[in-house]
Write an enzyme that holds these catalytic residues in place. Sequence first.
Site, PDB file in Angstrom:
ATOM      1  N   CYS A 150      -2.096  54.591 -56.308  1.00  0.00           N
ATOM      2  CA  CYS A 150      -1.214  55.447 -57.124  1.00  0.00           C
ATOM      3  C   CYS A 150      -1.883  56.736 -57.612  1.00  0.00           C
ATOM      4  O   CYS A 150      -1.222  57.769 -57.741  1.00  0.00           O
ATOM      5  CB  CYS A 150      -0.672  54.637 -58.306  1.00  0.00           C
ATOM      6  SG  CYS A 150      -1.879  53.539 -59.051  1.00  0.00           S
ATOM      7  N   HIS A 242       0.332  58.677 -64.227  1.00  0.00           N
ATOM      8  CA  HIS A 242      -1.113  58.908 -64.143  1.00  0.00           C
ATOM      9  C   HIS A 242      -1.379  60.415 -64.198  1.00  0.00           C
ATOM     10  O   HIS A 242      -0.840  61.189 -63.395  1.00  0.00           O
ATOM     11  CB  HIS A 242      -1.661  58.365 -62.824  1.00  0.00           C
ATOM     12  CG  HIS A 242      -1.673  56.859 -62.722  1.00  0.00           C
ATOM     13  ND1 HIS A 242      -1.313  56.018 -63.758  1.00  0.00           N
ATOM     14  CD2 HIS A 242      -2.035  56.051 -61.695  1.00  0.00           C
ATOM     15  CE1 HIS A 242      -1.441  54.758 -63.369  1.00  0.00           C
ATOM     16  NE2 HIS A 242      -1.873  54.747 -62.123  1.00  0.00           N
TER      17      HIS A 242
END
Length: 349
Positions: A150, A242
């Site tokens: 990710c 993120h």
Amino acid sequence: MTTQQIDVGILGATGTVGQQFIRLLASHPWFRPAWLGASERSEGRAYSDACAWRLPVPLSDGIARMRVDACVPGAAPRLVFSGLDAAAAKDIEPAFAAAGHLVVSNARNFRMEPDVPLLIPEINGDHLALVECQQRARGWSGAIVTNPNCSTVVLSMVLAALRRFDIERVMVTTLQAISGAGYPGVASLDIVGNVVPFISGEEEKIESEPQKILGRLSGSMVTPHPMVISAQTTRVPVVDGHTEAISIGFARVPVIADLRSALETFRGAPQELGLPSAPVHPIAYLDRPERPQPRLDVDRGDGMTVSVGRLRECRVLHHKLVALGHNTVRGAAGAAILNAELMKARGLL
Ligand code: NAP
């Protein structure tokens, strides 16, 4: 673009990524969830009993009532998405591929295998040619196609947009959301009001996956991009998204205006083909100096756009910026769905 929907299965349907698959596929024009698999803890139970649904949208009655199956090949449709835990994916994904299933996976296990595409459709759709090599080499009638870690997705999108300036060195520090650790993930006493400066195995993935993704395919081989990456990863008390502070050294040092233009005009096959999950803008540049922020920007482009800001000179490397992406959408389920859409568009389904 299509009249008949394709039945798909979801391995690991009850987990954090599995639930995003269910949400994103609920209104998908091409794919329809027809089979759900999870561990023996969930096997035989109705989906709504097997999983604690944690997304802020209602679960449809049809999915809620579906019976969760064991993750063994046979009953599942040909195309299966995988949100399996790596420990389970190790044996289950190849078993499905050997039995003729196309496994579009989030798990780390096979990403760096030379004959497995590690795909971001905006960047390296041509790597899908590896599927044929994989089937020949392994004697599989199915195949495994993977999406990156990710954090790697966010970094690779930025690097791909800037690759024309000959990237040599990259330093990245990540501030990763709690949902990246699955459920229940990190203990609340560890993460509330805190930063944890270690995520097991994460730095190694971020330091090696982008080179394969930006690598050049010739024949049945991907020659990795020669850039060197140094990563530090942290877990922060953010639910989704993120954030990455990235510094880049170039062989041909561009001016800021050229970098910004390259980021803003970055497009790829999903946009050209008009794939259903393709964001109009794979990268959005945000002018305000306090952006991007997870709470404000994580859902841009339905979670498929990477938001970038704070582009400026770096006194150690050449330039630096901040990037943000949705870890369970662009970094997981949405990425896999976009991969499958590209596979369909290229006649692989
Ligand atoms: P998770 O919430 O822990 O879910 C794991 C899933 O795997 C559950 O459905 C679980 O089923 C199933 N499972 C576990 N052991 C199994 C077994 N032995 N046999 C069959 N099924 C089994 O994990 P997650 O966060 O969704 O992550 C799933 C995968 O995606 C991992 O490989 C992860 O590294 C990767 N990934 C995650 C993210 C993210 O942001 N979370 C991003 C990119 C990639 P039960 O519910 O029945 O236990």
